[in-house]
Motif scaffolding. Sequence first.
Motif, PDB file in Angstrom:
ATOM      1  N   THR A 106       5.698  32.302 -15.208  1.00  0.00           N
ATOM      2  CA  THR A 106       6.985  32.611 -15.827  1.00  0.00           C
ATOM      3  C   THR A 106       8.091  31.700 -15.334  1.00  0.00           C
ATOM      4  OG1 THR A 106       6.233  34.911 -15.714  1.00  0.00           O
ATOM      5  CG2 THR A 106       8.486  34.536 -16.448  1.00  0.00           C
ATOM      6  N   PHE A 107       8.033  31.345 -14.062  1.00  0.00           N
ATOM      7  CA  PHE A 107       9.077  30.503 -13.480  1.00  0.00           C
ATOM      8  C   PHE A 107       9.221  29.185 -14.241  1.00  0.00           C
ATOM      9  CE2 PHE A 107       9.941  26.910 -10.599  1.00  0.00           C
ATOM     10  CZ  PHE A 107      11.235  27.224 -10.191  1.00  0.00           C
TER      11      PHE A 107
ATOM     12  N   ASN B  11      15.910  36.955 -15.702  1.00  0.00           N
ATOM     13  CA  ASN B  11      14.512  37.150 -15.329  1.00  0.00           C
ATOM     14  C   ASN B  11      14.236  36.877 -13.856  1.00  0.00           C
ATOM     15  OD1 ASN B  11      12.882  37.588 -18.016  1.00  0.00           O
ATOM     16  ND2 ASN B  11      14.379  35.996 -18.449  1.00  0.00           N
ATOM     17  N   LYS B  12      15.319  36.698 -13.094  1.00  0.00           N
ATOM     18  CA  LYS B  12      15.171  36.366 -11.676  1.00  0.00           C
ATOM     19  C   LYS B  12      14.338  37.411 -10.939  1.00  0.00           C
ATOM     20  CE  LYS B  12      18.901  36.810  -9.301  1.00  0.00           C
ATOM     21  NZ  LYS B  12      18.581  37.933  -8.392  1.00  0.00           N
ATOM     22  N   ASP B  13      14.702  38.671 -11.094  1.00  0.00           N
ATOM     23  CA  ASP B  13      14.008  39.728 -10.356  1.00  0.00           C
ATOM     24  C   ASP B  13      12.551  39.869 -10.806  1.00  0.00           C
ATOM     25  OD1 ASP B  13      16.305  40.263  -8.937  1.00  0.00           O
ATOM     26  OD2 ASP B  13      16.971  41.844 -10.299  1.00  0.00           O
ATOM     27  N   LYS B  14      12.311  39.731 -12.115  1.00  0.00           N
ATOM     28  CA  LYS B  14      10.942  39.864 -12.630  1.00  0.00           C
ATOM     29  C   LYS B  14      10.052  38.732 -12.118  1.00  0.00           C
ATOM     30  CE  LYS B  14       8.188  40.199 -16.852  1.00  0.00           C
ATOM     31  NZ  LYS B  14       7.190  39.243 -16.342  1.00  0.00           N
TER      32      LYS B  14
ATOM     33  N   ASP C 234       6.804  39.205  -9.782  1.00  0.00           N
ATOM     34  CA  ASP C 234       5.479  38.734 -10.197  1.00  0.00           C
ATOM     35  C   ASP C 234       4.836  37.886  -9.104  1.00  0.00           C
ATOM     36  OD1 ASP C 234       5.702  40.008 -12.613  1.00  0.00           O
ATOM     37  OD2 ASP C 234       6.261  38.217 -13.744  1.00  0.00           O
ATOM     38  N   VAL C 235       5.628  37.002  -8.497  1.00  0.00           N
ATOM     39  CA  VAL C 235       5.085  36.142  -7.440  1.00  0.00           C
ATOM     40  C   VAL C 235       4.751  36.968  -6.206  1.00  0.00           C
ATOM     41  CG1 VAL C 235       5.528  34.147  -5.966  1.00  0.00           C
ATOM     42  CG2 VAL C 235       6.373  34.160  -8.308  1.00  0.00           C
ATOM     43  N   GLN C 236       5.597  37.942  -5.894  1.00  0.00           N
ATOM     44  CA  GLN C 236       5.316  38.811  -4.746  1.00  0.00           C
ATOM     45  C   GLN C 236       4.024  39.595  -4.964  1.00  0.00           C
ATOM     46  OE1 GLN C 236       9.015  41.016  -4.635  1.00  0.00           O
ATOM     47  NE2 GLN C 236       9.779  39.846  -2.885  1.00  0.00           N
ATOM     48  N   ASN C 237       3.841  40.124  -6.165  1.00  0.00           N
ATOM     49  CA  ASN C 237       2.621  40.876  -6.466  1.00  0.00           C
ATOM     50  C   ASN C 237       1.398  39.970  -6.383  1.00  0.00           C
ATOM     51  OD1 ASN C 237       4.045  43.230  -6.895  1.00  0.00           O
ATOM     52  ND2 ASN C 237       4.194  42.949  -9.107  1.00  0.00           N
TER      53      ASN C 237
END
Length: 212
Positions: free
Chosen positions: A54-55, A112-115, A119-122
């Motif tokens: 996504t990034f 979309n910063k938080d999403k 996603d990367v953290q997950n």
Amino acid sequence: MGKVEGGMKCVKYLLFIFNVIFWLMGSLVLAVGLWLRFDPETVTLLKGDGAPGTFFYGVYILIIAGSLVMLVGFFGCCGAVRESQCLLGLFFACLLIIFGAEVAAGVFGFLNKDKIIKDVQNYYVKSYNDDNNSTMIQNSYHKVLNCCGTSQSFCPGAPADTKNCEVGIKEFFNSKLYIIGYVGIGIAGVMVIGMIFSMVLCCAIRNSREVI
């Protein structure tokens, strides 16, 4: 062929100078987009199987917009020098398209910063808990972000001042996404000036030709 006279001559040269600067800014946007896309640290963190992409969506918008800005800047310079309504009209139309793309990149980066971070953290947590990916974790996230483990499972034996990688991921991608947001919205603001100049010059050219 009628020529733009009087004070509008200044608008013509201001538009030409603006488009030279505009072309240089397009080069800068393209360079920033390519840097974000091929930055070794970012690529290392997002190159694994199943890594969220996504990034890079916002990055691709910057790369495309930067390339178009360079092309449009060339059209704008030619249109200003030749006093061509056709080229200036094309310049204005392209500015509208790029304006939308740049705003989209900026809004994407902020909204979309938080999403993206989540996603990367997950992805990291899943990989960290998977023994098959332990080597990848050691060689990428831990070294790039100078972190170790998660908030629920910290690395045994790590120094007390070592941050967990969920915090490291948030700090790292926050900085990158703010770059996308500020660059996108900043360039969009400059485009508004270009559209105003091109409209004024087009009207001046049309009026001068009607008088002749």
